[in-house]
Design an enzyme around this catalytic site. Structure first.
Site, mmCIF file in Angstrom:
data_model
loop_
_atom_site.group_PDB
_atom_site.id
_atom_site.type_symbol
_atom_site.label_atom_id
_atom_site.label_comp_id
_atom_site.label_asym_id
_atom_site.label_seq_id
_atom_site.Cartn_x
_atom_site.Cartn_y
_atom_site.Cartn_z
ATOM 1 N N GLU A 29 7.951 -21.522 -11.978
ATOM 2 C CA GLU A 29 6.773 -21.328 -12.818
ATOM 3 C C GLU A 29 5.581 -21.813 -11.992
ATOM 4 O OE1 GLU A 29 6.028 -21.997 -17.415
ATOM 5 O OE2 GLU A 29 6.117 -23.900 -16.330
ATOM 6 N N GLN A 47 -9.481 -15.844 -12.564
ATOM 7 C CA GLN A 47 -9.234 -14.749 -11.623
ATOM 8 C C GLN A 47 -8.141 -15.164 -10.651
ATOM 9 O OE1 GLN A 47 -12.735 -12.976 -9.814
ATOM 10 N NE2 GLN A 47 -11.598 -12.376 -7.999
ATOM 11 N N ASP A 48 -7.228 -14.237 -10.351
ATOM 12 C CA ASP A 48 -6.191 -14.456 -9.346
ATOM 13 C C ASP A 48 -6.403 -13.469 -8.215
ATOM 14 O OD1 ASP A 48 -3.181 -15.792 -10.531
ATOM 15 O OD2 ASP A 48 -5.038 -15.820 -11.662
ATOM 16 N N ARG A 59 -7.944 -17.313 8.411
ATOM 17 C CA ARG A 59 -8.992 -16.982 7.443
ATOM 18 C C ARG A 59 -9.675 -18.268 7.009
ATOM 19 N NH1 ARG A 59 -8.245 -11.788 4.630
ATOM 20 N NH2 ARG A 59 -6.386 -10.780 5.426
ATOM 21 N N HIS A 62 -13.897 -21.105 4.114
ATOM 22 C CA HIS A 62 -14.721 -20.493 3.081
ATOM 23 C C HIS A 62 -14.709 -21.347 1.824
ATOM 24 C CE1 HIS A 62 -13.198 -16.438 4.912
ATOM 25 N NE2 HIS A 62 -14.065 -17.032 5.711
ATOM 26 N N TYR A 129 -4.281 -17.381 -4.708
ATOM 27 C CA TYR A 129 -5.137 -18.401 -5.294
ATOM 28 C C TYR A 129 -5.696 -17.968 -6.628
ATOM 29 C CZ TYR A 129 -8.768 -15.826 -2.636
ATOM 30 O OH TYR A 129 -9.575 -14.863 -2.087
#
Length: 171
Positions: A29, A47-48, A59, A62, A129
């Site tokens: 889970e 938001q995913d 990357r 940020h 994320y």
């Protein structure tokens, strides 16, 4: 039952979800609002997103000053760096690294004002994320991944970079 562990960075939490494994595979889970809230995760995720990258792709760094992120690795393995990018903070420029993988299932909660970057260690990785705000490119900051003043150790010497990451600002 999930486990939440404080890190050396103020507000950054490592979360270790519970999992079940048997002859068929495993079940994890990866988010439960009530369980996470009981462990100190107050963010309201709306938001995913995922990014799929190949070995040695880097990357980041940020972030923005509004968004909480809950980061995990769904496939493969990557080296994650979280950096305090809040210029008003006494901890500005401090960073910590983590290895996230499909097998350790660790998650990292990243508060607003912190940047994150990752480099893929496996042939391919899926970076997942959850975000507490909708993605807003104009509100984002990007710091140079190899800024000598941050002195971040990377396991890859010549990563594959986007133009955005090659030209990020220096601290």
């Amino acid at each position: 039952m999930i486990k939440a562990v404080k890190t050396t960075l103020e507000g950054v939490i490592k979360i270790i979800p519970d999992s079940f494994e048997d002859f068929r595979g495993c079940y994890v889970e990866i988010y439960n609002k009530d369980l996470y809230k009981a462990r100190g995760v107050e963010a309201d995720f709306i938001q995913d997103d995922i990014s799929v990258s190949s070995k040695h792709v880097l990357r980041g760094i940020h972030g923005d000053n509004e968004t909480w992120k809950l980061v995990s690795c769904l496939l493969g393995r990557f080296y994650l760096v979280v950096v305090n990018c809040d210029e008003q903070s006494a901890g500005f420029g401090q960073w910590e690294s983590f290895v996230l993988s499909e097998t350790n299932r660790h998650q990292i909660l990243i508060p607003p004002g912190f940047g994150n970057a990752h480099v893929v260690l496996s042939d391919q990785a899926i970076f997942h994320y959850k975000q507490s705000t909708y993605y807003n490119p104009s509100g984002q900051f990007t710091y140079k991944w190899d800024d000598p003043r941050l002195n971040i150790w990377w396991p890859v010497k010549n990563p594959l970079l986007s133009q955005r990451d090659e030209t990020g600002k220096l601290v």
